[in-house]
Every structure is written in structure tokens, then in C-alpha cells.
Motif scaffolding. Structure first.
Motif, mmCIF file in Angstrom:
data_model
loop_
_atom_site.group_PDB
_atom_site.id
_atom_site.type_symbol
_atom_site.label_atom_id
_atom_site.label_comp_id
_atom_site.label_asym_id
_atom_site.label_seq_id
_atom_site.Cartn_x
_atom_site.Cartn_y
_atom_site.Cartn_z
ATOM 1 N N LYS A 236 -109.830 -48.021 34.092
ATOM 2 C CA LYS A 236 -108.498 -48.972 34.174
ATOM 3 C C LYS A 236 -107.671 -48.338 35.119
ATOM 4 O O LYS A 236 -107.376 -48.947 36.257
ATOM 5 N N ARG A 237 -107.193 -47.176 34.923
ATOM 6 C CA ARG A 237 -106.188 -46.706 35.843
ATOM 7 C C ARG A 237 -105.912 -45.088 35.728
ATOM 8 O O ARG A 237 -105.893 -44.538 34.646
ATOM 9 N N SER A 238 -105.776 -44.581 36.921
ATOM 10 C CA SER A 238 -105.539 -43.028 36.876
ATOM 11 C C SER A 238 -104.095 -42.770 37.718
ATOM 12 O O SER A 238 -103.637 -43.522 38.404
ATOM 13 N N LYS A 239 -103.394 -41.788 37.355
ATOM 14 C CA LYS A 239 -101.982 -41.190 38.106
ATOM 15 C C LYS A 239 -102.677 -39.813 38.886
ATOM 16 O O LYS A 239 -103.038 -38.874 37.939
ATOM 17 N N VAL A 240 -102.350 -39.792 39.898
ATOM 18 C CA VAL A 240 -102.629 -38.380 40.474
ATOM 19 C C VAL A 240 -101.406 -38.028 41.192
ATOM 20 O O VAL A 240 -100.716 -38.439 42.281
ATOM 21 N N GLY A 241 -100.765 -36.596 40.969
ATOM 22 C CA GLY A 241 -99.757 -36.072 41.620
ATOM 23 C C GLY A 241 -100.232 -35.359 42.570
ATOM 24 O O GLY A 241 -100.657 -34.243 42.451
ATOM 25 N N VAL A 242 -99.746 -35.388 43.906
ATOM 26 C CA VAL A 242 -100.223 -34.661 45.109
ATOM 27 C C VAL A 242 -98.956 -33.980 45.818
ATOM 28 O O VAL A 242 -97.853 -34.469 45.840
ATOM 29 N N LYS A 243 -99.018 -32.763 46.326
ATOM 30 C CA LYS A 243 -98.142 -32.179 46.956
ATOM 31 C C LYS A 243 -98.741 -31.322 48.325
ATOM 32 O O LYS A 243 -99.753 -30.806 48.202
ATOM 33 N N ALA A 268 -113.850 -47.567 44.964
ATOM 34 C CA ALA A 268 -115.279 -48.265 44.715
ATOM 35 C C ALA A 268 -116.080 -47.329 43.884
ATOM 36 O O ALA A 268 -116.810 -47.882 43.272
ATOM 37 N N ALA A 269 -116.081 -46.011 44.149
ATOM 38 C CA ALA A 269 -116.732 -45.086 43.412
ATOM 39 C C ALA A 269 -116.520 -45.099 41.961
ATOM 40 O O ALA A 269 -117.581 -44.822 40.986
ATOM 41 N N LEU A 270 -115.398 -45.792 41.365
ATOM 42 C CA LEU A 270 -115.171 -45.828 40.014
ATOM 43 C C LEU A 270 -114.946 -46.901 39.713
ATOM 44 O O LEU A 270 -114.211 -47.593 38.748
ATOM 45 N N ASN A 271 -115.879 -48.040 40.211
ATOM 46 C CA ASN A 271 -116.030 -49.324 39.763
ATOM 47 C C ASN A 271 -114.615 -50.316 39.581
ATOM 48 O O ASN A 271 -114.371 -50.911 38.784
ATOM 49 N N GLY A 272 -113.933 -49.979 40.855
ATOM 50 C CA GLY A 272 -112.662 -50.587 41.001
ATOM 51 C C GLY A 272 -111.594 -50.003 40.240
ATOM 52 O O GLY A 272 -110.480 -50.648 40.098
ATOM 53 N N GLU A 273 -111.523 -49.035 39.589
ATOM 54 C CA GLU A 273 -110.277 -48.316 39.039
ATOM 55 C C GLU A 273 -109.282 -48.201 39.604
ATOM 56 O O GLU A 273 -109.293 -47.704 41.064
ATOM 57 N N LYS A 274 -107.819 -48.726 39.285
ATOM 58 C CA LYS A 274 -106.859 -48.522 40.045
ATOM 59 C C LYS A 274 -106.276 -47.065 40.019
ATOM 60 O O LYS A 274 -106.540 -46.256 39.055
ATOM 61 N N TYR A 318 -88.327 -52.748 33.407
ATOM 62 C CA TYR A 318 -88.431 -52.111 32.162
ATOM 63 C C TYR A 318 -90.104 -52.207 31.889
ATOM 64 O O TYR A 318 -90.794 -51.159 31.638
ATOM 65 N N SER A 319 -90.414 -53.317 32.192
ATOM 66 C CA SER A 319 -92.120 -53.854 31.756
ATOM 67 C C SER A 319 -92.831 -53.122 32.595
ATOM 68 O O SER A 319 -93.949 -52.640 32.526
ATOM 69 N N LEU A 320 -92.409 -53.121 33.992
ATOM 70 C CA LEU A 320 -93.101 -52.438 35.095
ATOM 71 C C LEU A 320 -93.261 -50.912 34.612
ATOM 72 O O LEU A 320 -94.214 -50.158 34.798
ATOM 73 N N ALA A 321 -92.040 -50.282 34.219
ATOM 74 C CA ALA A 321 -92.035 -48.941 33.716
ATOM 75 C C ALA A 321 -93.161 -48.543 32.578
ATOM 76 O O ALA A 321 -93.685 -47.455 32.739
ATOM 77 N N ILE A 322 -93.071 -49.367 31.732
ATOM 78 C CA ILE A 322 -93.711 -49.228 30.637
ATOM 79 C C ILE A 322 -94.885 -49.292 30.745
ATOM 80 O O ILE A 322 -96.049 -48.558 30.307
ATOM 81 N N GLY A 323 -95.537 -50.312 31.541
ATOM 82 C CA GLY A 323 -97.008 -50.936 31.908
ATOM 83 C C GLY A 323 -97.507 -51.509 30.869
ATOM 84 O O GLY A 323 -97.189 -51.869 29.598
ATOM 85 N N SER A 324 -98.532 -52.349 30.937
ATOM 86 C CA SER A 324 -99.249 -52.917 30.004
ATOM 87 C C SER A 324 -99.779 -52.021 28.966
ATOM 88 O O SER A 324 -100.489 -51.090 29.278
ATOM 89 N N LYS A 325 -99.531 -52.393 27.525
ATOM 90 C CA LYS A 325 -99.759 -51.402 26.649
ATOM 91 C C LYS A 325 -99.292 -50.293 26.658
ATOM 92 O O LYS A 325 -100.020 -49.338 26.085
ATOM 93 N N GLY A 326 -98.336 -50.114 27.480
ATOM 94 C CA GLY A 326 -97.652 -48.630 27.613
ATOM 95 C C GLY A 326 -98.482 -47.866 28.509
ATOM 96 O O GLY A 326 -98.244 -46.447 28.443
ATOM 97 N N GLN A 327 -99.389 -48.253 29.292
ATOM 98 C CA GLN A 327 -100.116 -47.486 30.089
ATOM 99 C C GLN A 327 -99.516 -46.613 31.195
ATOM 100 O O GLN A 327 -99.827 -45.299 31.325
ATOM 101 N N ASN A 328 -98.558 -47.262 31.803
ATOM 102 C CA ASN A 328 -97.638 -46.538 32.926
ATOM 103 C C ASN A 328 -97.098 -45.484 32.418
ATOM 104 O O ASN A 328 -97.183 -44.136 32.987
ATOM 105 N N ALA A 329 -96.437 -45.608 31.439
ATOM 106 C CA ALA A 329 -95.523 -44.397 30.928
ATOM 107 C C ALA A 329 -96.608 -43.480 30.257
ATOM 108 O O ALA A 329 -96.190 -42.407 30.533
ATOM 109 N N LYS A 330 -97.482 -43.768 29.527
ATOM 110 C CA LYS A 330 -98.524 -43.046 28.972
ATOM 111 C C LYS A 330 -99.163 -42.096 30.003
ATOM 112 O O LYS A 330 -99.328 -40.847 29.920
ATOM 113 N N LEU A 331 -99.444 -42.678 31.024
ATOM 114 C CA LEU A 331 -100.280 -41.983 32.282
ATOM 115 C C LEU A 331 -99.130 -40.770 32.901
ATOM 116 O O LEU A 331 -99.602 -39.901 33.424
#
Length: 361
Positions: A236-243, A268-274, A318-331
Motif C-alpha cells: 500500500k504505502r511506505s514512509k521513509v525519513g531521509v537526512k 515498480a519493484a514493489l508492485n506500484g507501492e506508494k 484533517y482527512s489528509l493528515a489522518i489518511g485512508s483508514k488512519g494510514q498516514n498518521a499510523k505510518l
């Protein structure tokens, strides 16, 4: 002496199977020793091999030790003085007798046993080499080719004659597999078994994201950019913090690449995962605001002792910050290690929460 053709055949076997010729020759010596010990050839001593790489020659010696009286429980290769004198004139008790193995004396049973032992030893060597190879690959990505599919497993050929079966919990959701296609898989662990290495692979492990970044973004592999945090909902989605270690380097831009080329390769390597990339900040206010992107935060109230944060956003964010099913906030929580509570601006005002507009978007 074994013929030059045999030596060249061993070299060819070593090349085709990815083995070192020195290791193959060791197995030849073992196979010969077993054949001489358990068959009808007249060599009952210790078998020792001599090899000449320049002349491509192999010689075997039957080594025996002259004793006054044979001890049935003593070491192999004991020979009486009387027997020794038949082999070497002037032999003496305590002497080592070296006798070249003559393959003309090998009968069909002995020759067959040698061939069978050699094949078994080569298979054993291949298993040992395969185990060492994959043990070194734990925590790495390899390319596997799909060879079988069923409701519970996907089986990949992963090289070195090894197949690995990936369970459905390690398969990305909604990903289709076709026999013959290739996929990037992550090696989580390897076990040694009597049938060869058992290799465990995954496409859901979050570290596959880290390795793909290292493989596709030179600045990361060179140590110019560091991955500080990763969270993932596989498929579905990953979050990556870079410095960036260089203040003049844009870490997010480098990871995205020109026209998004680098991140698209990883997608593409992850089947279209965002994949959301955010810039890691030392200041927790800025860090949490960045982690919640693409939503824009107005204020972040932190409790560093409890590692908790209250984030205030415009009502329409608010909806964007929370994300679908809370995904954005959880990640964001998993990537940063902070507990995050998101509130609408209108609710914060109604609740009388005191805050400052401390986020610069």
C-alpha cells in the motif's frame, strides 16, 4: 596417475557449478579414499592425493606404516615388515611406505564406487557452497524467478540450484504472479539442512524498502544521505525519513530523482507501492510535521518526556493528515517513534487548547 582429460573434466565441472577447483579436488581425494576403503582394490592404507595444476595431473598414493605387529584397534594403514618388503626392498619397522595407486587394478565395482562417491561429494560441496553464498546474502535483495504458484505459496528459483518457497504472509497483497517472471525478494534468514540451504524470502519486510533505496540511490549507498526511519504497510504505502550529511544536498530530491525516475523504479519493484519521502529533522516539531506530509500542519505541541505530540491542522487538511483508514498518521508514528494525536483547528479552539503556529510550511 589420472589422465589429463579427467583433470580438465573436473575443471569444467567446477566452472559449470560455480565451485573452486581446489575444493573439487579435495572431494576427489575423499571419494578415492572411500572407494579404496570399501571396495575390492588392494589399497588399504591412507590415500593421499598429489595434484599438478600446470601439467593437469593427479596422482594418488597409498600410505602404509611398517609395524612389528598389527594392532586391530590401531590406526589404518598398518603393514608388517614382511608385507612391506614385498613392496619396497630394505623397508624397516617404523618406516612409511608410499605406493602409487594403479587404476589398472580397479575392477568394475571399485570404479563404480569411486564415481558414485565423487558425485555424492560434489553434491555435498554444492550444498555447502550454496549455504555459504546465501548466508552472506541475509539482509540483501536478490532476483528470483517464479517456478510454481498455489493458494498458500509462491516458489522462486533463486540461483545455485536452490528454490525458495515464500508464504502468503510474505507476499504483497493483490500482487499477481506468473511462472517465469522475475521479482525482487529480500532474504530474511537461511538454515542449513541435509538437502541444502533453506532460504527464507519476503516481499513484505520493511527492510526491502531500505535495500531498494540503497540499490537505486547512489547518494545513500555512498553515505551522503542516511535513512533515519522507515514504516510500511506492505503493498500500500511506505514512509521513509531521509537526512543529508551535506547541508547543500536535498535528500528528498535526490531520492525522487529527475522526473521521479529513481522513486518510480522502487515503486515498480514493489508492485506500484506508494512511497512518501520526508526530510528528517532533529527538532521534533519539524520532524513530526514533515512525517505527516503531504498534509500541512499548523502547530505541533510536544511532550518530549512522554514522546507524545498533538498536531493541529486546518479542518480541510484533517482527512489528509489522518489518511485512508488512519494510514498516514499510523505510518508517521511508526517512522518517527512519536505518539501523534491529530486535531482539527476548529476542535482545538473549541477545546481551549493553547498552541502557537510553530510550523513553517
Amino acid at each position: 596417475m589420472i589422465s589429463k582429460n579427467f583433470f580438465e573434466s573436473l575443471e569444467e565441472i567446477a566452472y559449470e557449478r560455480g565451485l573452486a577447483i581446489e575444493d573439487v579436488l579435495q572431494k576427489v581425494e575423499i571419494a578415492m579414499a572411500i572407494a579404496c576403503k570399501n571396495s575390492d582394490v588392494p589399497y588399504k592404507g591412507t590415500i593421499e592425493m598429489e595434484s599438478d595444476f600446470d601439467k593437469k595431473e593427479i596422482k594418488f598414493n597409498n600410505i602404509q606404516y611398517v609395524v612389528e605387529e598389527i594392532d586391530p584397534e590401531g590406526p589404518r594403514g598398518q603393514i608388517t615388515l614382511e608385507e612391506a618388503l614385498e613392496i619396497k626392498k630394505g623397508a624397516k619397522i617404523g618406516q612409511e611406505i608410499r605406493e602409487k595407486v594403479d587404476f589398472k587394478l580397479f575392477k568394475r565395482k571399485s570404479a563404480s564406487m569411486f564415481r558414485q562417491n565423487l558425485m555424492n561429494e560434489l553434491k555435498s560441496l554444492e550444498r555447502e557452497e550454496a549455504y555459504s553464498f546465501f548466508e552472506d546474502k541475509v539482509g540483501e535483495i536478490i532476483t528470483g524467478r517464479v517456478v510454481d504458484i498455489n493458494d498458500r505459496f509462491v516458489t522462486f528459483a533463486i540461483g545455485k540450484g536452490v528454490e525458495s518457497t515464500m508464504s502468503t504472509k510474505e507476499v504483497l497483497p493483490d500482487e499477481n504472479y506468473v511462472v517465469g517472471e522475475e521479482k525482487k525478494v529480500y532474504i530474511t534468514r537461511v538454515e542449513k539442512t541435509g538437502k541444502g540451504p533453506k532460504v527464507y524470502i519476503s516481499r513484505t519486510n520493511k527492510d526491502i524498502v531500505r535495500k531498494l533505496f540503497e540499490m537505486n540511490i547512489p547518494e545513500i549507498s555512498q553515505g551522503l544521505i542516511e535513512i533515519m526511519g522507515i514504516s510500511r504497510e506492505p503493498g500500500k504505502r511506505s514512509k521513509v525519513g531521509v537526512k543529508a550529511l551535506d547541508p547543500d544536498l536535498d535528500p528528498k530530491g535526490a531520492c525522487v530523482g529527475n522526473g521521479g525516475a529513481r522513486i518510480k523504479t522502487i515503486n515498480a519493484a514493489l508492485n506500484g507501492e506508494k512511497i512518501d519521502i520526508f526530510v528528517w529533522k532533529e527538532n521534533p516539531v519539524d520532524l513530526i510535521a514533515e512525517a505527516l506530509s503531504p498534509a500541512k500542519s499548523l502547530s505541533v505541541i510536544t511532550d518530549e518526556k512522554e514522546k507524545k505530540a498533538t498536531v493541529i491542522v486546518q479542518d480541510d487538511q484533517y482527512s489528509l493528515a489522518i489518511g485512508s483508514k488512519g494510514q498516514n498518521a499510523k505510518l508517521a508514528v511508526l517512522a518517527t517513534g512519536w505518539k501523534i494525536d491529530i486535531k482539527k483547528l476548529s476542535d482545538a479552539e473549541d477545546e481551549g487548547i493553547e498552541f502557537q503556529y510553530n510550523v513553517s510550511n
